[in-house]
Design a protein around this motif. Structure first.
Motif, short mmCIF file in Angstrom:
data_model
loop_
_atom_site.label_atom_id
_atom_site.label_comp_id
_atom_site.label_asym_id
_atom_site.label_seq_id
_atom_site.Cartn_x
_atom_site.Cartn_y
_atom_site.Cartn_z
N ASN A 48 -0.12 5.57 14.23
CA ASN A 48 0.94 5.50 13.23
C ASN A 48 0.52 6.18 11.93
O ASN A 48 1.30 6.89 11.30
CB ASN A 48 1.35 4.06 12.97
N GLN A 49 -0.72 5.95 11.54
CA GLN A 49 -1.25 6.55 10.31
C GLN A 49 -1.28 8.07 10.44
O GLN A 49 -0.91 8.79 9.52
CB GLN A 49 -2.66 6.01 10.02
N GLU A 50 -1.72 8.57 11.60
CA GLU A 50 -1.77 10.01 11.83
C GLU A 50 -0.37 10.61 11.80
O GLU A 50 -0.16 11.68 11.23
CB GLU A 50 -2.44 10.31 13.18
N ASN A 51 0.59 9.91 12.41
CA ASN A 51 1.96 10.40 12.42
C ASN A 51 2.54 10.47 11.01
O ASN A 51 3.23 11.42 10.66
CB ASN A 51 2.85 9.53 13.32
N LYS A 52 2.26 9.45 10.20
CA LYS A 52 2.74 9.45 8.82
C LYS A 52 2.13 10.61 8.04
O LYS A 52 2.81 11.27 7.26
CB LYS A 52 2.41 8.12 8.13
N THR A 53 0.85 10.85 8.27
CA THR A 53 0.16 11.95 7.59
C THR A 53 0.79 13.28 8.00
O THR A 53 1.04 14.15 7.15
CB THR A 53 -1.34 11.94 7.94
N LYS A 54 1.05 13.45 9.29
CA LYS A 54 1.67 14.69 9.78
C LYS A 54 3.07 14.86 9.20
O LYS A 54 3.45 15.95 8.81
CB LYS A 54 1.72 14.70 11.30
N GLU A 55 3.84 13.77 9.14
CA GLU A 55 5.19 13.83 8.58
C GLU A 55 5.13 14.23 7.11
O GLU A 55 5.94 15.04 6.65
CB GLU A 55 5.90 12.49 8.74
N THR A 56 4.18 13.69 6.39
CA THR A 56 4.03 14.02 4.97
C THR A 56 3.69 15.49 4.81
O THR A 56 4.23 16.17 3.94
CB THR A 56 2.92 13.15 4.33
#
Length: 77
Positions: A48-56
């Motif tokens: 989830n953290q990686e996905n949020k970082t990628k989305e950002t």
């Protein structure tokens, strides 16, 4: 080192009653399952953290692309 710990546990277990051995087995299984759940939860949180970082990063890249487009428009006029 680990082998000696296991050897000590085996020696202590030999002194236990049948019911105590079963209870110990239950406790060990519960601990292992709990640890497995925690590991799985940590993996999900990391994803989830990686996905949020990628989305950002995608949002930042899009904003940056928009700014470039605006400057190109202004330069062309």
């Amino acid at each position: 080192m680990i082998d000696t710990i296991y050897d000590e546990i085996v020696l202590l277990c030999k002194k236990m009653t049948y019911r105590d051995k079963l209870r110990l087995a239950q406790l060990l299984i519960q601990l292992a399952r709990k640890e497995e759940e925690e590991i799985a939860n940590n993996k999900v949180q990391n994803l989830n953290q990686e996905n949020k970082t990628k989305e950002t990063q995608v949002v930042k890249n899009k904003k940056s692309d928009d700014n470039v487009d605006k400057f190109q428009y202004i330069i062309e006029r």
